[in-house]
Every structure is written in structure tokens, then in C-alpha cells.
Design an enzyme around this catalytic site. Structure first.
Site, PDB file in Angstrom:
ATOM      1  N   ASP A   1      29.634  33.331  41.024  1.00  0.00           N
ATOM      2  CA  ASP A   1      31.019  32.984  40.663  1.00  0.00           C
ATOM      3  C   ASP A   1      31.731  33.143  42.024  1.00  0.00           C
ATOM      4  OD1 ASP A   1      33.663  34.839  38.899  1.00  0.00           O
ATOM      5  OD2 ASP A   1      33.183  32.666  39.291  1.00  0.00           O
TER       6      ASP A   1
ATOM      7  N   GLU B   1      39.664  31.717  37.082  1.00  0.00           N
ATOM      8  CA  GLU B   1      40.065  32.257  35.729  1.00  0.00           C
ATOM      9  C   GLU B   1      41.534  31.996  35.632  1.00  0.00           C
ATOM     10  OE1 GLU B   1      37.893  33.728  37.686  1.00  0.00           O
ATOM     11  OE2 GLU B   1      38.371  35.670  38.240  1.00  0.00           O
TER      12      GLU B   1
HETATM   13  C1  LIG Z   1      28.499  46.539  46.013  1.00  0.00           C
HETATM   14  N1  LIG Z   1      28.440  46.530  44.732  1.00  0.00           N
HETATM   15  N2  LIG Z   1      27.818  46.975  43.635  1.00  0.00           N
HETATM   16  C2  LIG Z   1      28.385  46.837  42.606  1.00  0.00           C
HETATM   17  C3  LIG Z   1      29.607  46.465  42.705  1.00  0.00           C
HETATM   18  C4  LIG Z   1      30.915  46.237  41.923  1.00  0.00           C
HETATM   19  C5  LIG Z   1      32.002  45.776  42.493  1.00  0.00           C
HETATM   20  C6  LIG Z   1      33.338  45.773  41.525  1.00  0.00           C
HETATM   21  O1  LIG Z   1      32.807  45.206  40.383  1.00  0.00           O
HETATM   22  C7  LIG Z   1      34.348  44.779  42.335  1.00  0.00           C
HETATM   23  C8  LIG Z   1      35.470  45.539  42.682  1.00  0.00           C
HETATM   24  C9  LIG Z   1      36.369  44.750  43.386  1.00  0.00           C
HETATM   25  C10 LIG Z   1      36.198  43.106  43.674  1.00  0.00           C
HETATM   26  C11 LIG Z   1      34.926  42.594  43.020  1.00  0.00           C
HETATM   27  C12 LIG Z   1      34.630  41.238  43.351  1.00  0.00           C
HETATM   28  N3  LIG Z   1      35.408  40.230  42.745  1.00  0.00           N
HETATM   29  C13 LIG Z   1      36.331  39.627  43.140  1.00  0.00           C
HETATM   30  O2  LIG Z   1      36.634  40.056  44.350  1.00  0.00           O
HETATM   31  C14 LIG Z   1      36.925  38.477  42.575  1.00  0.00           C
HETATM   32  C15 LIG Z   1      38.480  38.042  43.107  1.00  0.00           C
HETATM   33  C16 LIG Z   1      39.053  37.103  42.358  1.00  0.00           C
HETATM   34  C17 LIG Z   1      40.183  36.865  43.028  1.00  0.00           C
HETATM   35  C18 LIG Z   1      40.495  35.288  43.250  1.00  0.00           C
HETATM   36  C19 LIG Z   1      41.781  34.826  43.529  1.00  0.00           C
HETATM   37  C20 LIG Z   1      42.766  35.757  44.018  1.00  0.00           C
HETATM   38  F1  LIG Z   1      44.031  35.531  44.144  1.00  0.00           F
HETATM   39  C21 LIG Z   1      42.464  37.313  43.679  1.00  0.00           C
HETATM   40  C22 LIG Z   1      41.288  37.642  43.226  1.00  0.00           C
HETATM   41  C23 LIG Z   1      38.543  36.421  41.362  1.00  0.00           C
HETATM   42  C24 LIG Z   1      37.030  36.812  40.913  1.00  0.00           C
HETATM   43  O3  LIG Z   1      36.412  36.144  40.015  1.00  0.00           O
HETATM   44  C25 LIG Z   1      36.501  37.846  41.698  1.00  0.00           C
HETATM   45  O4  LIG Z   1      35.188  37.989  41.140  1.00  0.00           O
HETATM   46  C26 LIG Z   1      33.948  43.438  42.474  1.00  0.00           C
HETATM   47  C27 LIG Z   1      32.192  45.707  43.841  1.00  0.00           C
HETATM   48  C28 LIG Z   1      31.031  46.024  44.664  1.00  0.00           C
HETATM   49  C29 LIG Z   1      30.003  46.374  44.179  1.00  0.00           C
HETATM   50 MG   LIG Z   2      34.381  36.675  39.692  1.00  0.00          MG
END
Ligand SMILES: Cn1ncc2cc([C@H](O)c3cccc(CNC(=O)c4cc(-c5ccc(F)cc5)cc(O)c4O)c3)ccc21
Ligand SMILES: [Mg+2]
Length: 215
Positions: A169, A199
Site C-alpha cells: 500500500d 484512501e
Molecule cells: C515495524 N512494525 N511492525 C508492525 C507495525 C505496525 C505499525 C502500525 O500499524 C503503524 C503505525 C503508524 C503508521 C503506520 C504506517 N502507515 C502509514 O504511515 C500510512 C500513512 C498514510 C498517510 C497518507 C497521507 C497523509 F497525509 C497522512 C498519512 C496513509 C496510509 O495508508 C498509511 O498506511 C503503521 C507500524 C510499524 C510496524
Molecule cells: Mg496504508
């Protein structure tokens, strides 16, 4: 203290969705994120692309990196064949707690193993701890700078084999440049970009599907 965004999203599911009905959980989250409060779920547009790839692949062993609130977990789990095994990794305990309840509302708790911990710590232990030999599908949706190192670790652990499909993604927004360069330039992957939108917005984003061709 004020509820967190994931907790507000869960309240929307509990208020709108029908217990045991995955589609109603998906619809409730999409409605909440489109009309009340944006959240970083893969969403309905990219989610439909994800659905069609899961249906086409009919995977037996699935790994998701980054559960968040469990939206994509529910989208994938609801389409898996009986006997399939689905492991999803989430390091944030608050996200994991909400995701367990979202997955429970969808009635899919028996299809999903939510493992609390960081991908880098768990990937080397998946084989011996869960007895999984390889993954047919890996959905990458966690920290964007972790996509590449985790893919390399999955290769080294033999969890990616000929035919494994990686689906990533956010390859445009927020973007995963090093990962994209790797899978698109590597002779060991056949990579394809599915153009879509971030999204619940009009901003461009998309999914990258990369099929491992074997070493
Ligand atoms: C090491 N490890 N192992 C397991 C594991 C699990 C996590 C958490 O689930 C986690 C926490 C914070 C961020 C994320 C990544 N996701 C994002 O950063 C994202 C951003 C945006 C977006 C887009 C535009 C914007 F303006 C702001 C945010 C749109 C999206 O679809 C995203 O997926 C995932 C983290 C590290 C982990
Ligand atoms: Mg995502």
C-alpha cells in the site's frame, strides 16, 4: 482523557455494524472515515483492488504487516478459503486492542492471528513459532521505510518463494521509493502498479503487486 482516533473508529463500528457481518464493518469504517474523521485504512477504492487480488489468488498463507484498526485484515480474512492461515503483525498495543475488537465484530477472529510485536522481531520466528513454510500473499502497510528491509528479511528466511505475491500500500503517498526501486528493478520480481487514490481523498496513490519469480 479523550478517546483516540482508533477508539472513535471502533465506536462507529459498534454503533453502525451488524455483529458477524464483515461487509457492514467495512461499510461502517468507510462511512466514518469519509464523513467524520479520516484514518489511514486502505479504504474502499484500493480495498476493491485488494479484494480482487485476494479472490484471484485464493491464498492459503497470508501475512499482513501493519494491522492498525483491522480494516484490511477484515477485507482479506472475509475472502479467504476455509483452512487458510492469516497472520497480521501490529506493534502498537492500542491499535492491536482496537483491531481485535473490529475483527471480533466481523466474526473473523477464528481466521486471523493478530500477533503483537514488530515485524523485524517476528519475521525470523514465524516459521518455527507458527509452522508456516512460506506465504502466498504478503500485504505491506506498516512504516513505509520498513517495507524494503522486511522484504529482504522475508527472502532470507525463505518465507518468500516462487509465486509469492507482495502487495504494498501507499507506494505513491506517503511513498516507498527504495522498496519500489527494488521490486521494479529486481530480475526476481514481476512488478505491476495499480493506480488509485489515497484512501477517502482525490490524492493519487496506488498498490504495487510484485510476484516473486524465484532465485
Ligand atoms: C515495524 N512494525 N511492525 C508492525 C507495525 C505496525 C505499525 C502500525 O500499524 C503503524 C503505525 C503508524 C503508521 C503506520 C504506517 N502507515 C502509514 O504511515 C500510512 C500513512 C498514510 C498517510 C497518507 C497521507 C497523509 F497525509 C497522512 C498519512 C496513509 C496510509 O495508508 C498509511 O498506511 C503503521 C507500524 C510499524 C510496524
Ligand atoms: Mg496504508
Amino acid at each position: 482523557t479523550r478517546k483516540s482516533r482508533p477508539q472513535r473508529l471502533l465506536k462507529a463500528v459498534e454503533g453502525k455494524a451488524t455483529l458477524g457481518d464483515p461487509q457492514s464493518v467495512i461499510t461502517a469504517i468507510d462511512h466514518f472515515c469519509r464523513h467524520k474523521e479520516w484514518a489511514m485504512n486502505v479504504g474502499d477504492e484500493k480495498g476493491s483492488i485488494l479484494d480482487s487480488l485476494v479472490i484471484e489468488l485464493s491464498p492459503v498463507n497470508v501475512l499482513e504487516l501493519g494491522t492498525y484498526c483491522g480494516y484490511s485484515t477484515v477485507r482479506i480474512a472475509r475472502l479467504l478459503p476455509p483452512g487458510a492461515r492469516f497472520i497480521t503483525l501490529e506493534f502498537n498495543p492500542d491499535y492491536a486492542a482496537v483491531a481485535r475488537q473490529v475483527i471480533g465484530w466481523a466474526g473473523l477472529e477464528d481466521k486471523v492471528q493478530l500477533v503483537e510485536g514488530a515485524s523485524g522481531d517476528w519475521i525470523p520466528r514465524l516459521r518455527e513459532h507458527f509452522g508456516v513454510q512460506m506465504f502466498d500473499l504478503v500485504f505491506l502497510d506498516h512504516w513505509k521505510d520498513q517495507y524494503l528491509p522486511d522484504t529482504k528479511q522475508l527472502e532470507e528466511c525463505g518465507l518468500i518463494q516462487k509465486g509469492t505475491v507482495l502487495l504494498a500500500d501507499n507506494v505513491i503517498c506517503p511513498g516507498t521509493p527504495d522498496y519500489l526501486k527494488y521490486v521494479r528493478n529486481s530480475p526476481h520480481y514481476d512488478s505491476r502498479y495499480y493506480r488509485s487514490h489515497l484512501e477517502y481523498t482525490k490524492v493519487e496513490d496506488g498498490l504495487e503487486k510484485s510476484v516473486f519469480l524465484g532465485f
